[in-house]
Design an enzyme around this catalytic site. Sequence first.
Site, PDB file in Angstrom:
ATOM      1  N   ASP A 227      38.948  36.107  39.687  1.00  0.00           N
ATOM      2  CA  ASP A 227      37.556  36.403  39.728  1.00  0.00           C
ATOM      3  C   ASP A 227      37.309  37.175  41.001  1.00  0.00           C
ATOM      4  O   ASP A 227      37.842  37.096  42.170  1.00  0.00           O
ATOM      5  CB  ASP A 227      36.587  35.062  40.054  1.00  0.00           C
ATOM      6  CG  ASP A 227      35.130  35.240  39.706  1.00  0.00           C
ATOM      7  OD1 ASP A 227      34.806  34.930  38.375  1.00  0.00           O
ATOM      8  OD2 ASP A 227      34.236  35.680  40.462  1.00  0.00           O
TER       9      ASP A 227
ATOM     10  N   ASP B  93      39.389  42.477  41.608  1.00  0.00           N
ATOM     11  CA  ASP B  93      38.633  42.940  40.626  1.00  0.00           C
ATOM     12  C   ASP B  93      39.527  42.933  39.190  1.00  0.00           C
ATOM     13  O   ASP B  93      40.810  43.456  39.410  1.00  0.00           O
ATOM     14  CB  ASP B  93      38.330  44.251  40.980  1.00  0.00           C
ATOM     15  CG  ASP B  93      37.635  44.988  39.825  1.00  0.00           C
ATOM     16  OD1 ASP B  93      37.680  44.838  38.732  1.00  0.00           O
ATOM     17  OD2 ASP B  93      36.992  46.279  40.033  1.00  0.00           O
TER      18      ASP B  93
ATOM     19  N   GLY C  15      34.879  26.105  34.201  1.00  0.00           N
ATOM     20  CA  GLY C  15      34.725  25.222  33.036  1.00  0.00           C
ATOM     21  C   GLY C  15      35.995  25.420  32.154  1.00  0.00           C
ATOM     22  O   GLY C  15      36.783  24.522  31.876  1.00  0.00           O
TER      23      GLY C  15
ATOM     24  N   CYS D 210      28.977  35.406  26.513  1.00  0.00           N
ATOM     25  CA  CYS D 210      27.766  34.647  26.279  1.00  0.00           C
ATOM     26  C   CYS D 210      26.702  35.499  25.906  1.00  0.00           C
ATOM     27  O   CYS D 210      25.650  35.311  26.513  1.00  0.00           O
ATOM     28  CB  CYS D 210      27.551  33.496  27.518  1.00  0.00           C
ATOM     29  SG  CYS D 210      27.343  34.418  29.070  1.00  0.00           S
TER      30      CYS D 210
END
Length: 438
Positions: free
Chosen positions: A266, A292, A250, A361
């Site tokens: 990622d 990583d 996103g 988050c």
Amino acid sequence: MNTETLAARRVVLDLLESVLRRRVPLDDALDQHRGLPALEPRDRAFVRLLTATVIRRLGQIDAVVLSLLARPDLPKAGVLDILRVSAAQLLFLGTPAHAAVDTGVELAVAKGLAGMKGLINAVLRRLAREGADLLAAQDAGRLNTPDWLWLSWRQHYGTGHTRAIVDAHLVEAPLDISVKGDPHAWAERLEATVLPTGTLRRATGGSVTELPGFNEGAWWVQDAAAALPARLLGDVAGLTVIDLCAAPGGKTAQLAAAGAKVTAVDRSAPRLDRLSRNMERLGLSVATAVADATKWQPDEAVDAVLLDAPCSATGTIRRHPDVARLKTPEDVGRLSGVQRRLLDRAIDMVKPGGLVVYCTCSLQPEEGEEQLSKLLSRRLDVMVEPVIPVDLAYDPQADATALAPLVTDSGDVRTTPGHWAELGGLDGFFMTRLRRTA
């Protein structure tokens, strides 16, 4: 009960076993269940709803069910799960009493627990009669919140705001959408409202892929709070930006749509492949690297890094109620070490004068405010570049009053599910904007 209905409830029992005893995340359990694809779309949707309801309301359900048992000791796990599934239907989903009771009894037979039919029948019949009164006497938010989370949040946010957080967790989150451009026009087409940040918000329900604009790549699903970190980088057109821990993409899409030259990093090849497919649908071009991020290094220093670090995800309980049942204080401690290493790495990747946005988050201060404090005490080559409310606004000329509560006195951003309750809430995020000094 017909065969399809019974099959759907059996899938729910399997999913509860996976999540509550084998500690498998609900999304993974849904993906892995071989029987789920065989169900009709309506039944698959109901399986998701019923399973999530049991997990979201687990504290309330268990308190009611156990209060109706003649003996104080717990029944077998299989029996307890049948009672939970039936109770969720009776108390929260509006299933007729006779159907919920019959479901429970038939599930007992199907699961080889025919000897427990009498107990299940008796408890559920009492629940049908007394359940509403028992619920009315409960402290719902507190019962559905594990002790360690309640105590952590109360210490950090105070009792009042913690109440707002746990009450927000009782309601499924709305569907939030980020658009490439012209949010007001797309809001009309999607029957959505435009939030002060430019995110579109609509009620959940229906197939996302069948909504206008999906196939042509005009928008993507992204919580309103998750869309803020990329905003903190300002105008990124023409800049080199690394999106660390980027999947599902996103924030990558935001940066690329704004004209940045993005490299998405990622460690998971399947997740990065999903990101690439998302970018293809959106018509956006980005570079990718499976690596990583604590060890990877770009060929040369870049203008900016966005680090959405792995965390306990306690800010996403509205969307993922299983997080409250799966994560532990030990997870927070372990992940805070990963965040520290990633933060140092991110700072090393940017040019002097470059920006790093760090976010998680999580509602846990160890993964947010405390992580920042430790960073500033150990590194002299970085400083906070304070955020002001207008930095979060889609329209810089608009009134930023609604955005002010999201910005802390120290110039960081802290969102919680207790914010914007009248608009449908937000996921919990911490984010800070850092400038690397010369």
